[in-house]
Design a protein around this motif. Structure first.
Motif, short mmCIF file in Angstrom:
data_model
loop_
_atom_site.label_atom_id
_atom_site.label_comp_id
_atom_site.label_asym_id
_atom_site.label_seq_id
_atom_site.Cartn_x
_atom_site.Cartn_y
_atom_site.Cartn_z
N PHE A 25 0.83 -1.21 0.00
CA PHE A 25 0.00 0.00 0.00
C PHE A 25 0.86 1.26 0.00
O PHE A 25 0.55 2.24 -0.67
CB PHE A 25 -0.93 0.01 1.21
CG PHE A 25 -2.11 -0.93 1.11
CD1 PHE A 25 -2.80 -1.07 -0.08
CD2 PHE A 25 -2.52 -1.66 2.22
CE1 PHE A 25 -3.89 -1.93 -0.17
CE2 PHE A 25 -3.60 -2.52 2.13
CZ PHE A 25 -4.29 -2.66 0.94
N TYR A 30 -3.54 2.47 -2.61
CA TYR A 30 -4.63 1.51 -2.43
C TYR A 30 -5.11 0.91 -3.75
O TYR A 30 -5.22 -0.31 -3.89
CB TYR A 30 -5.80 2.19 -1.72
CG TYR A 30 -6.99 1.29 -1.50
CD1 TYR A 30 -7.06 0.48 -0.37
CD2 TYR A 30 -8.04 1.25 -2.41
CE1 TYR A 30 -8.14 -0.35 -0.16
CE2 TYR A 30 -9.13 0.42 -2.21
CZ TYR A 30 -9.18 -0.38 -1.09
OH TYR A 30 -10.25 -1.21 -0.88
N SER A 31 -5.42 1.75 -4.71
CA SER A 31 -6.07 1.27 -5.93
C SER A 31 -5.17 0.38 -6.78
O SER A 31 -5.67 -0.44 -7.56
CB SER A 31 -6.57 2.45 -6.76
OG SER A 31 -5.50 3.29 -7.13
N LYS A 56 -9.97 -6.32 1.16
CA LYS A 56 -8.86 -5.37 1.00
C LYS A 56 -9.09 -4.10 1.81
O LYS A 56 -8.16 -3.53 2.38
CB LYS A 56 -8.66 -5.03 -0.49
CG LYS A 56 -7.39 -4.21 -0.75
CD LYS A 56 -7.13 -4.00 -2.23
CE LYS A 56 -7.89 -2.82 -2.77
NZ LYS A 56 -7.38 -2.38 -4.11
N GLU A 57 -10.33 -3.64 1.86
CA GLU A 57 -10.63 -2.45 2.66
C GLU A 57 -10.24 -2.65 4.12
O GLU A 57 -9.66 -1.77 4.75
CB GLU A 57 -12.12 -2.10 2.57
CG GLU A 57 -12.50 -1.27 1.38
CD GLU A 57 -13.86 -0.60 1.55
OE1 GLU A 57 -14.37 -0.55 2.70
OE2 GLU A 57 -14.42 -0.13 0.55
N PHE A 60 -6.56 -2.44 4.56
CA PHE A 60 -6.08 -1.06 4.47
C PHE A 60 -6.35 -0.31 5.77
O PHE A 60 -5.50 0.43 6.27
CB PHE A 60 -6.75 -0.36 3.29
CG PHE A 60 -6.21 1.01 3.00
CD1 PHE A 60 -5.07 1.17 2.24
CD2 PHE A 60 -6.85 2.15 3.49
CE1 PHE A 60 -4.56 2.43 1.96
CE2 PHE A 60 -6.35 3.41 3.21
CZ PHE A 60 -5.20 3.55 2.45
N MET A 107 -2.42 7.95 3.90
CA MET A 107 -3.38 6.88 4.13
C MET A 107 -4.78 7.46 4.36
O MET A 107 -5.77 6.93 3.85
CB MET A 107 -2.95 6.03 5.32
CG MET A 107 -1.64 5.29 5.13
SD MET A 107 -1.74 3.96 3.92
CE MET A 107 -2.35 2.62 4.92
N GLN A 110 -6.25 8.59 1.00
CA GLN A 110 -6.72 7.48 0.18
C GLN A 110 -7.98 6.85 0.77
O GLN A 110 -8.84 6.36 0.03
CB GLN A 110 -5.61 6.43 0.04
CG GLN A 110 -4.43 6.93 -0.76
CD GLN A 110 -3.51 5.82 -1.20
OE1 GLN A 110 -3.90 4.68 -1.35
NE2 GLN A 110 -2.25 6.16 -1.41
N HIS A 114 -11.43 5.85 -1.29
CA HIS A 114 -11.69 4.46 -1.64
C HIS A 114 -12.50 3.66 -0.63
O HIS A 114 -13.03 2.60 -0.99
CB HIS A 114 -10.35 3.73 -1.86
CG HIS A 114 -9.49 4.33 -2.93
ND1 HIS A 114 -9.85 4.31 -4.26
CD2 HIS A 114 -8.30 4.99 -2.86
CE1 HIS A 114 -8.91 4.91 -4.98
NE2 HIS A 114 -7.97 5.34 -4.16
#
Length: 207
Positions: A25, A30-31, A56-57, A60, A107, A110, A114
């Motif tokens: 990351f 993230y993307s 994934k979220e 993160f 972070m 992002q 997202h």
């Protein structure tokens, strides 16, 4: 199992996945990171990853919270080493300005782009607990001691964080070659942590 801050602790496999996700990351954003990227780099299977983390979220969010918790520990340590408000703020400014590449700020940015609203709220709560609250306590102590005045401790904490993060962005802004002269980074030779704290405390007016 959870630690004293109510954040989970992990066994070896989950910890390896989390460390791998952190590295990816931070390197790519993230993307640009997929679950496949994480499982391959961590040398685990997808079922193993999903056994420990929902998606994934969630990974993160946990990466960001762990980074905030690490920053929190450093902030607490440097606060305890100082005896007055100015000294505490200078020590905190050095910590915040030396954060590699504005990691926690990046972070959070992002996350707004997202993450689902629920995950954003969880991360915002962690930000307030781990970064704003230590600063708020410093400001409140300064107000109680008569070193600060006029504003609430929370407002002062947020203003201070805004100043530090704004300066950090300007230390190394993205510069297109043709606009190099227009967007020059601010030099830390001219604006030290001490200078920024004095600007925060006393402003720029002649005293």
């Amino acid at each position: 199992m959870q630690d004293i801050n109510n954040e989970p602790t992990y066994g070896p496999t989950a910890a390896r996945i989390l460390m791998t996700a952190t590295r990816l990351f931070m390197q790519r954003g993230y993307s640009a990171v997929s679950i496949n990227d994480i499982v391959q780099a961590a040398d685990v299977t997808k079922p193993t990853l999903y056994y420990h983390f929902s998606d994934k979220e969630e990974l993160f969010v946990l990466v960001a919270i762990h980074m905030l918790a690490d920053m929190h520990g450093t902030m607490r340590r440097v606060i305890a080493e100082q005896s007055d408000t100015r000294g505490r703020l200078i020590a905190l400014a050095k910590v915040l300005l030396n954060e590699p590449n504005g990691d926690t700020r990046m972070m959070r940015h992002q996350a707004r782009e997202h993450l689902s609203p629920e995950r954003q709220r969880r991360l915002a709560d962690a930000f307030r607990r781990y970064m704003v609250e230590p600063l708020r306590q410093v400001m409140q102590q300064g107000l109680d001691n008569g070193e600060l005045t006029r504003h609430s401790a929370y407002d002062l904490a947020m203003l201070f964080l805004g100043l530090m993060e704004g300066f950090q962005r300007q230390m190394a802004p993205p510069v297109a070659p043709e606009h190099g002269e227009m967007y020059q980074a601010i030099s830390t030779d001219r604006f030290s942590a001490e200078t920024l704290v004095d600007l925060f405390l006393y402003g720029t007016a002649v005293r």
